[in-house]
Each structure stands twice: as structure tokens, then as C-alpha cells.
Enzyme design. Sequence first.
Site, PDB file in Angstrom:
ATOM      1  N   LEU A  17       0.824  -1.220   0.000  1.00 18.45           N
ATOM      2  CA  LEU A  17       0.000   0.000   0.000  1.00 18.45           C
ATOM      3  C   LEU A  17       0.848   1.255   0.000  1.00 18.45           C
ATOM      4  O   LEU A  17       0.436   2.298  -0.518  1.00 18.45           O
ATOM      5  CB  LEU A  17      -0.924   0.015   1.222  1.00 18.45           C
ATOM      6  CG  LEU A  17      -1.976  -1.085   1.307  1.00 18.45           C
ATOM      7  CD1 LEU A  17      -2.761  -0.964   2.609  1.00 18.45           C
ATOM      8  CD2 LEU A  17      -2.918  -1.010   0.110  1.00 18.45           C
ATOM      9  N   GLY A  18       2.013   1.184   0.611  1.00 23.36           N
ATOM     10  CA  GLY A  18       2.870   2.364   0.682  1.00 23.36           C
ATOM     11  C   GLY A  18       4.225   2.019   1.241  1.00 23.36           C
ATOM     12  O   GLY A  18       4.419   0.996   1.894  1.00 23.36           O
ATOM     13  N   GLY A  69       7.487   3.808   3.397  1.00 24.27           N
ATOM     14  CA  GLY A  69       7.895   4.951   4.207  1.00 24.27           C
ATOM     15  C   GLY A  69       9.269   4.735   4.802  1.00 24.27           C
ATOM     16  O   GLY A  69       9.872   3.663   4.679  1.00 24.27           O
ATOM     17  N   GLY A  70       9.758   5.781   5.477  1.00 21.96           N
ATOM     18  CA  GLY A  70      11.076   5.699   6.072  1.00 21.96           C
ATOM     19  C   GLY A  70      11.168   4.650   7.160  1.00 21.96           C
ATOM     20  O   GLY A  70      12.236   4.085   7.397  1.00 21.96           O
ATOM     21  N   VAL A  78       3.957  -0.674   4.134  1.00 24.80           N
ATOM     22  CA  VAL A  78       2.604  -0.965   4.590  1.00 24.80           C
ATOM     23  C   VAL A  78       1.952  -1.871   3.552  1.00 24.80           C
ATOM     24  O   VAL A  78       1.989  -1.581   2.344  1.00 24.80           O
ATOM     25  CB  VAL A  78       1.774   0.322   4.769  1.00 24.80           C
ATOM     26  CG1 VAL A  78       0.368  -0.008   5.276  1.00 24.80           C
ATOM     27  CG2 VAL A  78       2.458   1.278   5.751  1.00 24.80           C
ATOM     28  N   LYS A  87       1.641  -2.606   8.872  1.00 28.70           N
ATOM     29  CA  LYS A  87       2.897  -1.855   8.781  1.00 28.70           C
ATOM     30  C   LYS A  87       4.031  -2.689   9.359  1.00 28.70           C
ATOM     31  O   LYS A  87       4.005  -3.062  10.533  1.00 28.70           O
ATOM     32  CB  LYS A  87       2.779  -0.536   9.538  1.00 28.70           C
ATOM     33  CG  LYS A  87       4.040   0.305   9.523  1.00 28.70           C
ATOM     34  CD  LYS A  87       3.826   1.608  10.276  1.00 28.70           C
ATOM     35  CE  LYS A  87       5.071   2.470  10.293  1.00 28.70           C
ATOM     36  NZ  LYS A  87       4.866   3.743  11.023  1.00 28.70           N
ATOM     37  N   ASP A 113       4.705  14.410  13.366  1.00 28.17           N
ATOM     38  CA  ASP A 113       4.865  14.169  11.931  1.00 28.17           C
ATOM     39  C   ASP A 113       3.543  14.395  11.203  1.00 28.17           C
ATOM     40  O   ASP A 113       3.113  13.575  10.391  1.00 28.17           O
ATOM     41  CB  ASP A 113       5.383  12.752  11.683  1.00 28.17           C
ATOM     42  CG  ASP A 113       6.032  12.612  10.304  1.00 28.17           C
ATOM     43  OD1 ASP A 113       6.446  13.653   9.739  1.00 28.17           O
ATOM     44  OD2 ASP A 113       6.130  11.483   9.795  1.00 28.17           O
TER      45      ASP A 113
END
Length: 917
Positions: free
Chosen positions: A587-588, A590-591, A595, A609, A707
Site C-alpha cells: 500500500l505504501g 515509508g522511512g 505498509v 505496517k 509528523d
Amino acid sequence: MWNRSNSSTAQWWRYFLQLVMANSIRALLPLILTISAVSASDQLPLNVDCGTTGSRTGFLNMTWVGDEQYVKSGQSAKVRIDDSVILPLTTLRYFPDQRKNCYSFPGVGQGTKILVRALFYYGNYDGLSSPPTFNLLLNGNHWSLVFLSGDNDSALFEAVHVTKVDDVSVCLARTKPNDVPFINSLELKKLEGDMYASMNTDRPLYLMGRYAYASPSTTVVRYPDDPYDRPWTAFTDYESSGLSPLSRSSDPNSNLADRPPAAVVRQAITPSSSLASNMTVPNAIVSPSPVPHYVTFYFVEMLANASRSFDIYLDDQKFYGETIVPNGTVLEIVGSNISLSTFSVFSLVRAKGSTLPPLISAAEFYRIGNAWGVDATDSSDVRALSEFQKSYVQLQPWSGDPCLPMGYAWEWVNCSSDSTPRVTALFLSGYGLTGPLADFINLTALRTIDLDNNSLNGSIPEFLGKLPNLKRLNLADNQFTGPLPASLTTSNSIVNLNISGNNISGNSSDFASSSEKKGNVGVIAGGTIGSILFLLLLVMLAIFIFKKRPANASAKPTSVLLQPEIKQHGFSHAEIVEITNNFEKVLGEGGSGNVYYGRLRNGSEVAVKVLKDSLSQGTREFVAEAKLLMTVHHRFLVSFVGYCEEGGNLILLYEYMSGGNLRQLLSGRSGTSAFLTWDIRLKIALRVATGLDYLHSGCYPPIIHRDVKTSNILLNAKMEAKVADFGLSKAGQKEEGADQPIVVVNPSQYSFDQRDDVTQVSTAVAGTPGYIDPEYYSTNRVTKKSDVYSFGVVLLELITGRPPMFAASGERFHIIGWVTPIIARREIHSIADPKLNGQYNVNSMWKVADVALSCTSETADARPRMIDVVNQLKKALEEETCYQQRTDTPSSEVRSSPTFYEFSSSSLSNSQLSSAR
């Protein structure tokens, strides 16, 4: 507002100069004001020449008084201008100190209809050639932004307002740290209760323009022709408009409630050609998109035995349903809630059988302001603070409402967000207070009192222990002597007391022991805070580790948002592999990790995640996020489903948000055809702000997200937003009244500020470039206001559609630096996302832009609290909703309530009026 910076600069400046010359040769009896009167209602009309003392007869032969009795702060200065021009312009008062400075006029009376006028002329009084920008406030509500473009620029603001409390306050509030507000003159006029009777008393009227169409070009009709001193300016562009003036030899008959002056209605304008079939009515509407206005037109026949009749239209629709046949009695048509823009056209069209073209004598144009809430903080709190201030010269410069408007409370108080705010905290550390501590027992809502590092002496007052809601009392480093009062030794409510640095007799450890025996609270004094916090930390960590064991079902938090079968619990790694179909769909990225899409056995969708193994801080962030999400539940925060900590795998499960993240939708990279209208964007902003306010104010201890960004704002299929990703969140200082200890991951890395509205944590800077609070970046101290700053950037993204940092015309911009000068030029349409195609209410857009710039102020103290942001966004959404309701109605079905339009005169009643657009 009349402002030389708008497109009608030359015309409005001529009008302003006309005000100077109006009626200057008349010999009048001055208005005598009893300056020492106990109530302002006895003084109205009141004309205040700011920066002067005493009283004297001046402009318009009216009595002008100095401002020293109405304001307690600021300094006087002379303006570089010819004294012969206008007296109130030659001096001003400027305010270099507090963020908000107020003029107070007590005893005006609740329910009084008043006209308030404020004049600003910079004149380069400070030699800096840098006119400031600041906010103008009226009775705890935002009135306008004062923006001047040059040394000789001026601005005149006028409002009609119905008071909700006895006192009136006019305040100037800085919007930037280095901009110093100022004011030249301030006028209050009392209007009759039946004047402007159709106005909504909850909404102020802001003057856009008031025309006496056929007055001689050198004259503005003001006092004494108008006893209420309303300036009626002339319309002089006859030749270019094809119009000519008419006048009558005698004053017309009139008993109208709005009381137009005879000097205004004994003249009119009409087309120069007697054969003309229509005329356009000059107006003062400057709004680039439709917003609500209040308009009044006055008609009277100028010629004897004339045969004249006409209809009045707004654009291509009849504005009033009946044909107007003027005679020797003044007729008035009122539109009390009309959506108008600068493109709106009023026209008078000759009726069939009329031998003469239309005419008009006068008109008033007001913009209807937003609904104003309560006008004052709780009256008992205001009185108690006033009495307390009298004992200390350091506190006396603060005046006006201590809490309102939201975001402009006095620097040393904290207030609740109730409809009638209460004072909940006093922050007076290091204010140089001397002498005994004055009584403020009537501040019954106080939860925090911080008086450390002053020179207060004498005994500690008994009343402190009798404040019913007090939780924290810091009296450290003063000169108090004697024993601790019995009220404090027996208090069951105070959980944090610091009396170190005083000469207090008795055994403070005995005091602590006696409180503990009551079984209600622990009293923390002076140097014991650190050790107790450390012990509490160990206890909380032990509880947290115990809760993570899946065998203990009773330790699992529940969520009212999820079905019972998918409530939070621990998952094995094998279950995670099954749920994600071996991590098939990403789905994504990130740092902190990727996910994946997942589906539980019951069919419920989840986002999984997986933290990166190589992430050095992965375990720490996992612990922080899991701990927070197991205890934090809010409908605008992404719900936590479960976790996995097995074999070095750190995995979190959230509810699945099918709409993607906000950054993708704004950029058009979401892979869907979804379009974010301004209405949807406002709802997203309001949801996110409400969620963040819950983290700041509804969690104990409060949580700082750290964030906040558009990619951490997720949406479902209905475009409903929630805040996600708490991997960088930090728990800060507990709020007022919270009995649980401060929760900190590593005590050696954190320090705490005792001010509840600060809630700051010292930690290494974390976050996303473009969103990071510059004050946090420079000090390593993160506060709630750091989240506010980041959210301000999000608001600017919602307005513009642009990311925080972007390139344009070969230059690299941060979104704040790009929008600020454009907004200062009042060019909101130049920054609005082109994808909106102009489909938004401009007032709503302006309000969000103002909130965004306030949120992104350079210093944390200048930023609003998140609850204040929530309240402003609600108002913006309300305006947009009203706008959509108006624009979405099919034209064939447009109907207006008869109460929106009134036709009145000395001979015609309102019952004769039919509905009209």
C-alpha cells in the site's frame, strides 16, 4: 472598509479627503462628554484621538478626547502629516509589547446597537517606512486584518454591532513578531434600536460604502446633518456614467427608522438623457466572489407633478417585486441577506408608461460578517482578574477580554474552550511580583497556578487550598514565610505542590505523608519530582510489557469503532503472513517501513505496517506507537487493530483506509478520479484538527504527533479523513487535573515545561522536511505548537494543492514563503488550487488562509491552540455550506424569504412586499 490598497484607491482617497472638509465652516455647539462618567453609555457619541490627553473641540466641531483613560498600554507618537488636514491623524498610539492590546469602554449596555469606527494612518511615524500588518478585534471577535501598503496609506473600518454584554472592547493584535500595531482614532456612536432593524443581531455589518449620490463633489454629508455621524460620500463620475444630478427645493417627508439625513435625500441622480430606459446603480461591492451583504436604497421624487416609475433588478432578476413610483415621501428598500460580488449589477429599468427615466438618491452597502459567539469571558473571572491586577503594576497593562478571541488570550492566563470561557491557569513565573499574594479566590475554575521566581512575601494565603479545582500550585523561589496553611495540608485535590525556595516552617515530609494517608493524591514537592517520576516510569513500563502478552485478554484495550471480533490483540508472525497473503500487496513505502494490504479471517480489511529491521530506532518507535494506539481512541484517528512482536519482527495492524492519503489526492496521483472540492477539503481539515486537538487536550498525558503531514492523513471511500502514523509521537507533560504520571520513554532525554499550553519535550528533531516547526528545529524542544505549525502547512496545501516545497519559474519555494506575499496583496485567487475552478466561498477561503498563516507563525507563542483552529475551521465550513446551498439551488426554484427584503416608508408598510430574488 475603505482602504487605499484596493482597486478604487483614487476614488476612496478622494472620499477620505472629503471627510476632512465636510461642514468645516459650520458653527456648532460641541458635544459635551463627561469623561469621568462611570459608564460609557453616558458618553456616547465618543470620539477618541489616540495618542493624546485631555479633550478639545476638533474635527467637525466635535469634542475629541485623549485615550489615556481607555487603554493601559502602548506609547504615543506624532505622525508626519500637515496638522491642517485632520486632527485625529496627527497622533497615534502604538503597542510594542503585549501581543494583544485593548481599548475598554465599560457600561455601554447589553443589547445596544452601536457604530464603531477605527482609523489607521501610518505616516512613517517610526521612520522605518515599513507599515505593519495586524488584526483588529471587537468584543472578543475578529473584525478585520489591517494591511497598509505604504507610508501614506490609510484604512478606515466601520461596523454596526449589537452588544451582547455591557462593555465594549476594541483590540489590536499582532500577527507577526516584529509588526507593531497602532491606531490613530476610535469612534463609538450609539444608534437607535430600530435602525437597521433587519440585520441579524448575531452578525455585524461591515461598511463597504455609503452614497449620497448627488451631493456636491466637495461635500461629504456627516455630522451634524447626520446626527449619528455616518459619512455619506458623493458620487462624482457623472460624465463617464451618463448621469446627472437632480435636487428639490424642500426636504422630503420621512419617518423612516433608518433616518437618512435630509441633506442626502433631497438630491438624486438620473440618466442625462430623458429618453434613457435604464440606469446602473453605482455600488461599493468589492468581493471577488458572492458573499452575504446588507443593502439599502432610498428613492424620492425631485420634480413636482412628475410621472416616473421603474423597477429595480439585480443582474437579470427583479430585486423587488413591485414597480417603484417615487413621490415626495422617502421610500426605502432593504435587502438584508443578499449574495453579492463585484460582478453584481443593480439596475433601474423604466416602467411602461413612465415619461421620465429612473432616479435614486442614496444607498448603503454593508458586508455581513460571520456569526459572533459570546462576547466575554465569565464575568466573575473577569472581575476577579481585574481586582488581582490592581495589586501588581506589572499586570496592569493587560486589558480587554482575558480569553477572547480564541488564540489571543493574555500571555499569563490559560482559558477553557467553553461557550463562556473560564480562566483555568495563571502563568506568572518570573513576572517580578512583590508584596503579599493578592486574593483571587473567585477564580474558581483555576487548575494551575505558577507563581515561582517572584518576590512574593508574607504567609501563604489560606484561600489557595480552597480553590475547588486546583491541581497544581507552584510557589517556588519566593519569600513566603510561616507555616503552610491548613487548607493546603488538608486539600484532597492538589496533586502537584512546589514550595521550595521559601522559608516555610514545619516538616514538609510530614505534610506529604499525611496526604498519602488520605489515599487520594500524592503531593510532589521541590526536589522529589525527578525520583518519583522515575519510579512511576518503571511502573508504567512494567504495566505496558504485561499488557502486550496476548494470553491476558483482560489487558487488551477495546475500540468502539471496530467490530468485537477484530478488537486489538497480538498476532503471531504466521498469522500476519496469512493476513497479507505473504505480503502480496504493498500500500505504501515509508522511512520506517512498508505498509501492506491485509484481510482478517472474518473479512475485515486492515493495513499492516512492517518496521524495517535495519531501522536503528525501530524498536523504540514500535513501542511508542503500540503503547499509544492501544489507549487512544477517536473517530478521527486511524484505529489500532493489533500488533506482532515475534522473532525480531515489529508489525502493527490498523484499520484499512481505501481512499489513500491526502497528498496523493491533492497531487492527482491517487489512481482514482476523486476530486476534492473546497467543501470536502474543509471537512478534511476540520476532522484532522479535531483529532489533533484530542491528542493535545483529550489524552493524559497529552500526545504530540511530531509528523503531521498530508501523507499521514488517510481517507476512506467516503473521503472522510483520519490522522495516521504515530511512530514519531511523544507523550508530554500531563494536562491540568490528570492524576497519572508523566509517561516518558527515556527520562534522560526529556525535560518538561509546567505550562499546560506549552507541553514541551526535549528530543532529537524528527519529522518531515517542509513541515518541521523552525523553533523545534533550532531548540530541539517539541511542543503542541509544533503540531500546530505542521498543520498550518497542511492547510496551505489544501488551499493551493501544492506540496510544502516545490519549484516554479526556476526557483525553489517553501509554500509559506510563496503564499505570504500573495496573501498580503489580498490576491487569494492567485494561490487557490486551479483544480477548484473558482468554486468556493472567498470568505471561507480567506478564513482558512488566515488560520494557516497564524499556525505557521515563526514563534510558538504567536500560534493558536488546536482547539482555536478547530473553532475557526467550523466557521469557515459554515460559510462554505451556506454558499453551496445558495449556488446549488436551481435558478428556476430560487425563492427568498420575505423577511430578507423589506419595503418601508412613511406611507407604505412591509406587508405590501412580495418575495423577490
